[in-house]
Design a protein around this motif. Structure first.
Motif, PDB file in Angstrom:
ATOM      1  N   ARG A   1       0.829  -1.206   0.000  1.00 33.45           N
ATOM      2  CA  ARG A   1       0.000   0.000   0.000  1.00 33.45           C
ATOM      3  C   ARG A   1       0.861   1.253   0.000  1.00 33.45           C
ATOM      4  NH1 ARG A   1      -3.639   2.332   4.773  1.00 33.45           N
ATOM      5  NH2 ARG A   1      -1.531   2.658   5.490  1.00 33.45           N
ATOM      6  N   ASP A   2       1.995   1.195   0.722  1.00 30.95           N
ATOM      7  CA  ASP A   2       2.888   2.353   0.797  1.00 30.95           C
ATOM      8  C   ASP A   2       3.558   2.672  -0.541  1.00 30.95           C
ATOM      9  OD1 ASP A   2       2.313   2.764   3.454  1.00 30.95           O
ATOM     10  OD2 ASP A   2       4.123   1.764   4.209  1.00 30.95           O
ATOM     11  N   ILE A   3       3.623   1.692  -1.414  1.00 28.71           N
ATOM     12  CA  ILE A   3       4.238   1.910  -2.735  1.00 28.71           C
ATOM     13  C   ILE A   3       3.304   2.703  -3.645  1.00 28.71           C
ATOM     14  CG2 ILE A   3       5.030   0.698  -4.821  1.00 28.71           C
ATOM     15  CD1 ILE A   3       6.026  -1.551  -2.898  1.00 28.71           C
ATOM     16  N   LEU A   4       2.005   2.612  -3.395  1.00 30.30           N
ATOM     17  CA  LEU A   4       1.009   3.277  -4.245  1.00 30.30           C
ATOM     18  C   LEU A   4       0.844   4.749  -3.870  1.00 30.30           C
ATOM     19  CD1 LEU A   4      -1.754   0.510  -4.149  1.00 30.30           C
ATOM     20  CD2 LEU A   4       0.042   0.830  -5.870  1.00 30.30           C
ATOM     21  N   THR A   5       0.431   5.535  -4.858  1.00 24.65           N
ATOM     22  CA  THR A   5       0.089   6.934  -4.585  1.00 24.65           C
ATOM     23  C   THR A   5      -1.300   6.978  -3.951  1.00 24.65           C
ATOM     24  OG1 THR A   5      -1.002   7.275  -6.713  1.00 24.65           O
ATOM     25  CG2 THR A   5       1.397   7.692  -6.628  1.00 24.65           C
ATOM     26  N   ASP A   6      -1.664   8.127  -3.417  1.00 25.36           N
ATOM     27  CA  ASP A   6      -2.990   8.287  -2.821  1.00 25.36           C
ATOM     28  C   ASP A   6      -4.092   8.019  -3.847  1.00 25.36           C
ATOM     29  OD1 ASP A   6      -1.866   8.911  -0.383  1.00 25.36           O
ATOM     30  OD2 ASP A   6      -2.050  11.087  -0.658  1.00 25.36           O
ATOM     31  N   GLU A   7      -3.888   8.499  -5.068  1.00 24.15           N
ATOM     32  CA  GLU A   7      -4.884   8.306  -6.124  1.00 24.15           C
ATOM     33  C   GLU A   7      -5.029   6.818  -6.476  1.00 24.15           C
ATOM     34  OE1 GLU A   7      -2.215  10.492  -6.527  1.00 24.15           O
ATOM     35  OE2 GLU A   7      -3.392  12.253  -5.938  1.00 24.15           O
ATOM     36  N   GLN A   8      -3.897   6.119  -6.562  1.00 24.44           N
ATOM     37  CA  GLN A   8      -3.933   4.689  -6.877  1.00 24.44           C
ATOM     38  C   GLN A   8      -4.618   3.901  -5.761  1.00 24.44           C
ATOM     39  OE1 GLN A   8       0.287   4.320  -7.469  1.00 24.44           O
ATOM     40  NE2 GLN A   8       0.094   4.185  -9.691  1.00 24.44           N
ATOM     41  N   ARG A   9      -4.335   4.264  -4.518  1.00 21.95           N
ATOM     42  CA  ARG A   9      -5.001   3.598  -3.384  1.00 21.95           C
ATOM     43  C   ARG A   9      -6.505   3.807  -3.443  1.00 21.95           C
ATOM     44  NH1 ARG A   9      -1.704   5.565   1.803  1.00 21.95           N
ATOM     45  NH2 ARG A   9       0.283   5.412   0.796  1.00 21.95           N
ATOM     46  N   ALA A  10      -6.901   5.049  -3.705  1.00 18.90           N
ATOM     47  CA  ALA A  10      -8.335   5.358  -3.768  1.00 18.90           C
ATOM     48  C   ALA A  10      -9.003   4.539  -4.864  1.00 18.90           C
ATOM     49  CB  ALA A  10      -8.540   6.851  -4.006  1.00 18.90           C
ATOM     50  N   LYS A  11      -8.355   4.458  -6.011  1.00 15.07           N
ATOM     51  CA  LYS A  11      -8.906   3.684  -7.121  1.00 15.07           C
ATOM     52  C   LYS A  11      -8.951   2.192  -6.791  1.00 15.07           C
ATOM     53  CE  LYS A  11      -8.382   2.931 -12.069  1.00 15.07           C
ATOM     54  NZ  LYS A  11      -7.567   3.198 -13.267  1.00 15.07           N
ATOM     55  N   LEU A  12      -7.898   1.698  -6.196  1.00 13.45           N
ATOM     56  CA  LEU A  12      -7.785   0.275  -5.880  1.00 13.45           C
ATOM     57  C   LEU A  12      -8.858  -0.173  -4.882  1.00 13.45           C
ATOM     58  CD1 LEU A  12      -6.137  -2.361  -6.223  1.00 13.45           C
ATOM     59  CD2 LEU A  12      -4.815  -1.630  -4.245  1.00 13.45           C
ATOM     60  N   PHE A  13      -9.072   0.622  -3.867  1.00 14.92           N
ATOM     61  CA  PHE A  13      -9.977   0.206  -2.796  1.00 14.92           C
ATOM     62  C   PHE A  13     -11.384   0.807  -2.923  1.00 14.92           C
ATOM     63  CE2 PHE A  13      -5.757  -0.350  -0.739  1.00 14.92           C
ATOM     64  CZ  PHE A  13      -5.838  -1.718  -0.590  1.00 14.92           C
ATOM     65  N   SER A  14     -11.655   1.451  -4.072  1.00 19.01           N
ATOM     66  CA  SER A  14     -12.995   2.013  -4.238  1.00 19.01           C
ATOM     67  C   SER A  14     -14.009   0.888  -4.455  1.00 19.01           C
ATOM     68  CB  SER A  14     -13.026   2.989  -5.407  1.00 19.01           C
ATOM     69  OG  SER A  14     -12.913   2.273  -6.624  1.00 19.01           O
ATOM     70  N   LYS A  15     -15.250   1.139  -4.106  1.00 16.24           N
ATOM     71  CA  LYS A  15     -16.330   0.154  -4.228  1.00 16.24           C
ATOM     72  C   LYS A  15     -16.678  -0.117  -5.690  1.00 16.24           C
ATOM     73  CE  LYS A  15     -17.476  -0.552   0.090  1.00 16.24           C
ATOM     74  NZ  LYS A  15     -17.436  -1.823   0.730  1.00 16.24           N
ATOM     75  N   GLU A  16     -16.353   0.825  -6.583  1.00 16.03           N
ATOM     76  CA  GLU A  16     -16.744   0.688  -7.979  1.00 16.03           C
ATOM     77  C   GLU A  16     -15.949  -0.386  -8.696  1.00 16.03           C
ATOM     78  OE1 GLU A  16     -15.668   4.627  -8.718  1.00 16.03           O
ATOM     79  OE2 GLU A  16     -17.225   5.350  -7.390  1.00 16.03           O
TER      80      GLU A  16
END
Length: 141
Positions: free
Chosen positions: A125-140
């Motif tokens: 998770r620390d390797i990802l950017t904030d935007e990538q984390r948001a996209k990865l863990f989004s419900k969509e």
């Protein structure tokens, strides 16, 4: 003597059926308390492709996966062995102390495995950017 064997048999069957019920349907289902498993699936290589990872991020994630692979495999084998030892202790004429020790050993291995899985997840998770984390863990997704 025959009566006490019957009682022990009934208790063992009741206890084992309770364990089977608590596990859920079939072996393919994860225990409801396993919150790390679903998050790990989010970090699968297939899902990572959609995030637009840089070459550096891809290399770091691959290295992380390879680094933890041997340790996780070793802990899974140890967990499996300790689970088998517990089952054998339950089925045998072992004392309460031996069964309790086998149970504690099994739970310790499960805890160790969970900690390694969590550390791996947090590192990824620390390797990802904030935007990538948001996209990865989004419900969509």
């Amino acid at each position: 003597m025959k009566f006490s064997k019957s009682i022990v048999t009934v208790l063992a069957i009741t206890m084992l059926s309770g364990i089977a019920f608590a596990r859920g349907e079939g072996r393919g289902h994860h225990h409801k308390g396993d919150v790390i498993g679903p998050m790990e699936r989010q970090l699968s290589p297939e899902k990572m492709r959609d995030l637009g990872l840089s070459e550096e991020q891809t290399a770091k994630l691959k290295a992380l996966r390879e680094t933890n692979k041997a340790e996780v495999q070793k802990l899974r084998e140890e967990t499996k062995k300790s689970r088998q030892n517990f089952k054998e202790a339950i089925r045998s004429n072992a004392s309460k102390e031996v069964i309790s020790q086998a149970f504690q050993s099994m739970m310790d291995k499960k805890t160790q495995l969970g900690k390694v899985r969590l550390e791996s997840l947090l590192s990824a998770r620390d390797i990802l950017t904030d935007e990538q984390r948001a996209k990865l863990f989004s419900k969509e997704r």
